[in-house]
Design a protein around this motif. Sequence first.
Motif, PDB file in Angstrom:
ATOM      1  N   VAL A 124       0.838  -1.204   0.000  1.00 15.21           N
ATOM      2  CA  VAL A 124       0.000   0.000   0.000  1.00 15.21           C
ATOM      3  C   VAL A 124       0.871   1.252   0.000  1.00 15.21           C
ATOM      4  CG1 VAL A 124      -1.628   1.354   1.381  1.00 15.21           C
ATOM      5  CG2 VAL A 124      -1.994  -1.104   1.073  1.00 15.21           C
ATOM      6  N   TYR A 125       1.942   1.226   0.779  1.00 15.84           N
ATOM      7  CA  TYR A 125       2.856   2.375   0.860  1.00 15.84           C
ATOM      8  C   TYR A 125       3.425   2.698  -0.520  1.00 15.84           C
ATOM      9  CZ  TYR A 125       6.546   5.298   3.002  1.00 15.84           C
ATOM     10  OH  TYR A 125       7.374   6.330   3.382  1.00 15.84           O
ATOM     11  N   GLN A 126       3.873   1.679  -1.232  1.00 12.94           N
ATOM     12  CA  GLN A 126       4.441   1.901  -2.563  1.00 12.94           C
ATOM     13  C   GLN A 126       3.405   2.460  -3.525  1.00 12.94           C
ATOM     14  OE1 GLN A 126       6.092  -2.036  -3.387  1.00 12.94           O
ATOM     15  NE2 GLN A 126       8.152  -1.237  -3.141  1.00 12.94           N
ATOM     16  N   GLU A 127       2.181   1.967  -3.439  1.00 17.26           N
ATOM     17  CA  GLU A 127       1.123   2.447  -4.329  1.00 17.26           C
ATOM     18  C   GLU A 127       0.838   3.930  -4.086  1.00 17.26           C
ATOM     19  OE1 GLU A 127      -2.388   0.060  -4.313  1.00 17.26           O
ATOM     20  OE2 GLU A 127      -1.293  -1.820  -4.506  1.00 17.26           O
ATOM     21  N   LEU A 128       0.776   4.318  -2.811  1.00 17.38           N
ATOM     22  CA  LEU A 128       0.510   5.725  -2.496  1.00 17.38           C
ATOM     23  C   LEU A 128       1.656   6.622  -2.937  1.00 17.38           C
ATOM     24  CD1 LEU A 128      -1.106   5.376   1.056  1.00 17.38           C
ATOM     25  CD2 LEU A 128      -2.260   5.786  -1.134  1.00 17.38           C
ATOM     26  N   LEU A 129       2.889   6.169  -2.714  1.00 22.02           N
ATOM     27  CA  LEU A 129       4.045   6.967  -3.137  1.00 22.02           C
ATOM     28  C   LEU A 129       4.089   7.106  -4.661  1.00 22.02           C
ATOM     29  CD1 LEU A 129       6.919   5.712  -0.786  1.00 22.02           C
ATOM     30  CD2 LEU A 129       5.567   7.803  -0.590  1.00 22.02           C
ATOM     31  N   SER A 130       3.702   6.052  -5.361  1.00 24.17           N
ATOM     32  CA  SER A 130       3.692   6.104  -6.828  1.00 24.17           C
ATOM     33  C   SER A 130       2.695   7.128  -7.338  1.00 24.17           C
ATOM     34  CB  SER A 130       3.359   4.713  -7.399  1.00 24.17           C
ATOM     35  OG  SER A 130       4.365   3.782  -7.073  1.00 24.17           O
ATOM     36  N   VAL A 131       1.536   7.191  -6.707  1.00 23.93           N
ATOM     37  CA  VAL A 131       0.523   8.174  -7.106  1.00 23.93           C
ATOM     38  C   VAL A 131       1.022   9.591  -6.845  1.00 23.93           C
ATOM     39  CG1 VAL A 131      -1.773   9.077  -6.584  1.00 23.93           C
ATOM     40  CG2 VAL A 131      -1.420   6.613  -6.799  1.00 23.93           C
ATOM     41  N   ILE A 132       1.603   9.804  -5.670  1.00 32.53           N
ATOM     42  CA  ILE A 132       2.096  11.143  -5.316  1.00 32.53           C
ATOM     43  C   ILE A 132       3.227  11.568  -6.248  1.00 32.53           C
ATOM     44  CG2 ILE A 132       3.263  12.478  -3.508  1.00 32.53           C
ATOM     45  CD1 ILE A 132       1.722  10.765  -1.466  1.00 32.53           C
ATOM     46  N   ALA A 133       4.050  10.609  -6.681  1.00 33.06           N
ATOM     47  CA  ALA A 133       5.159  10.914  -7.587  1.00 33.06           C
ATOM     48  C   ALA A 133       4.680  11.214  -9.003  1.00 33.06           C
ATOM     49  CB  ALA A 133       6.155   9.756  -7.600  1.00 33.06           C
ATOM     50  N   ASP A 134       3.456  10.833  -9.308  1.00 37.15           N
ATOM     51  CA  ASP A 134       2.888  11.091 -10.635  1.00 37.15           C
ATOM     52  C   ASP A 134       2.518  12.568 -10.729  1.00 37.15           C
ATOM     53  OD1 ASP A 134       1.287  11.343 -12.899  1.00 37.15           O
ATOM     54  OD2 ASP A 134       0.323   9.389 -12.604  1.00 37.15           O
ATOM     55  N   PRO A 135       3.080  13.304 -11.683  1.00 38.21           N
ATOM     56  CA  PRO A 135       2.772  14.740 -11.796  1.00 38.21           C
ATOM     57  C   PRO A 135       1.302  15.043 -12.039  1.00 38.21           C
ATOM     58  CG  PRO A 135       3.970  13.949 -13.739  1.00 38.21           C
ATOM     59  CD  PRO A 135       4.035  12.860 -12.717  1.00 38.21           C
ATOM     60  N   ASP A 136       0.535  14.070 -12.514  1.00 37.79           N
ATOM     61  CA  ASP A 136      -0.895  14.286 -12.719  1.00 37.79           C
ATOM     62  C   ASP A 136      -1.663  14.304 -11.397  1.00 37.79           C
ATOM     63  OD1 ASP A 136      -0.631  14.462 -15.443  1.00 37.79           O
ATOM     64  OD2 ASP A 136      -1.019  12.331 -15.787  1.00 37.79           O
ATOM     65  N   TYR A 137      -1.013  13.837 -10.329  1.00 39.21           N
ATOM     66  CA  TYR A 137      -1.663  13.799  -9.017  1.00 39.21           C
ATOM     67  C   TYR A 137      -0.956  14.718  -8.021  1.00 39.21           C
ATOM     68  CZ  TYR A 137      -4.817  10.027 -10.296  1.00 39.21           C
ATOM     69  OH  TYR A 137      -5.822   9.286 -10.885  1.00 39.21           O
ATOM     70  N   GLY A 138       0.312  14.447  -7.736  1.00 34.80           N
ATOM     71  CA  GLY A 138       1.051  15.302  -6.813  1.00 34.80           C
ATOM     72  C   GLY A 138       0.621  15.141  -5.367  1.00 34.80           C
ATOM     73  N   ASP A 139       0.562  16.252  -4.648  1.00 37.28           N
ATOM     74  CA  ASP A 139       0.269  16.249  -3.218  1.00 37.28           C
ATOM     75  C   ASP A 139      -1.205  15.949  -2.958  1.00 37.28           C
ATOM     76  OD1 ASP A 139       0.116  16.572  -0.513  1.00 37.28           O
ATOM     77  OD2 ASP A 139       0.675  18.693  -0.492  1.00 37.28           O
ATOM     78  N   ILE A 140      -1.495  14.713  -2.592  1.00 42.77           N
ATOM     79  CA  ILE A 140      -2.888  14.312  -2.360  1.00 42.77           C
ATOM     80  C   ILE A 140      -3.386  14.753  -0.983  1.00 42.77           C
ATOM     81  CG2 ILE A 140      -2.680  12.341  -3.909  1.00 42.77           C
ATOM     82  CD1 ILE A 140      -2.490  10.532  -1.440  1.00 42.77           C
TER      83      ILE A 140
END
Length: 258
Positions: A124-140
């Motif tokens: 789960v940690y890796q999935e959340l970090l991957s989303v945050i690292a995606d410029p289309d999402y950023g700081d959730i």
Amino acid sequence: MDINAIKSKLSQLQSTTSTKENFWKPEPGKQVVRVVPYKHNKDNPFIELYFHYNLGNNKTYLSPVSFGKPDPVSEFADKLKSTGNKDEWIQGKRLEPKMRTFAPVVVRGKESEGVKFWGFGKTVYQELLSVIADPDYGDITEAMAGRDIQIERQTPAEAGNQYGKTTVRVKPNQTPITEDKEVLESVLTNQADLTELYTEPSYDELKEVLANYLNPSDESETTTTTATPAATTQTPSPAQTEKKTENVEDAFDQLFNS
């Protein structure tokens, strides 16, 4: 009747209840949460802590490794892994502290209950970090334009494994934490310090726990020595078990008593 003892016990129970109220875990099914900025570290809402699980009497201990401090159990694990013996390497891996990540969240529909800490594993940690690292999402976690997280929890029976399964999906829509200014202020300012919710054992305390784990009572010893290691398909003879125990105890003596 010892009134002071009664008061002490009451205080302990109240403290335990208060501590539990600071944590949240998903129930089977779907629920939605929002990771919020962490008051005690505004640069990173994720808190990584390391624990020793089932170390003597099935207890869990916070590892000092979490704070960059020496940990006798971790040191002993490294010692075992360096011997070149497969069985001792396996034992060393089991004794290593395991990471658990926490994030401050508000549960949708229960925002007024305030911030709670959600603990999760590596996947789960890796999935959340991957989303945050995606410029289309950023700081959730952004207060006014962050993103909610849908969590689905499956029971062991549903997931077909021993532990169950947790999946997460960060929602694409950007939303505020809450429209209520007072609730928002409370969410951002009234947060416990996660590290203060756990008791950090001293080096000597963990050393004693490790010694007791390696030298259990006669009753525990009977249970322990008849268990078959996960990587072994053949039950070891008493002589083999005794030799392995001696090797582990020798390593302990060399590390801490020499």
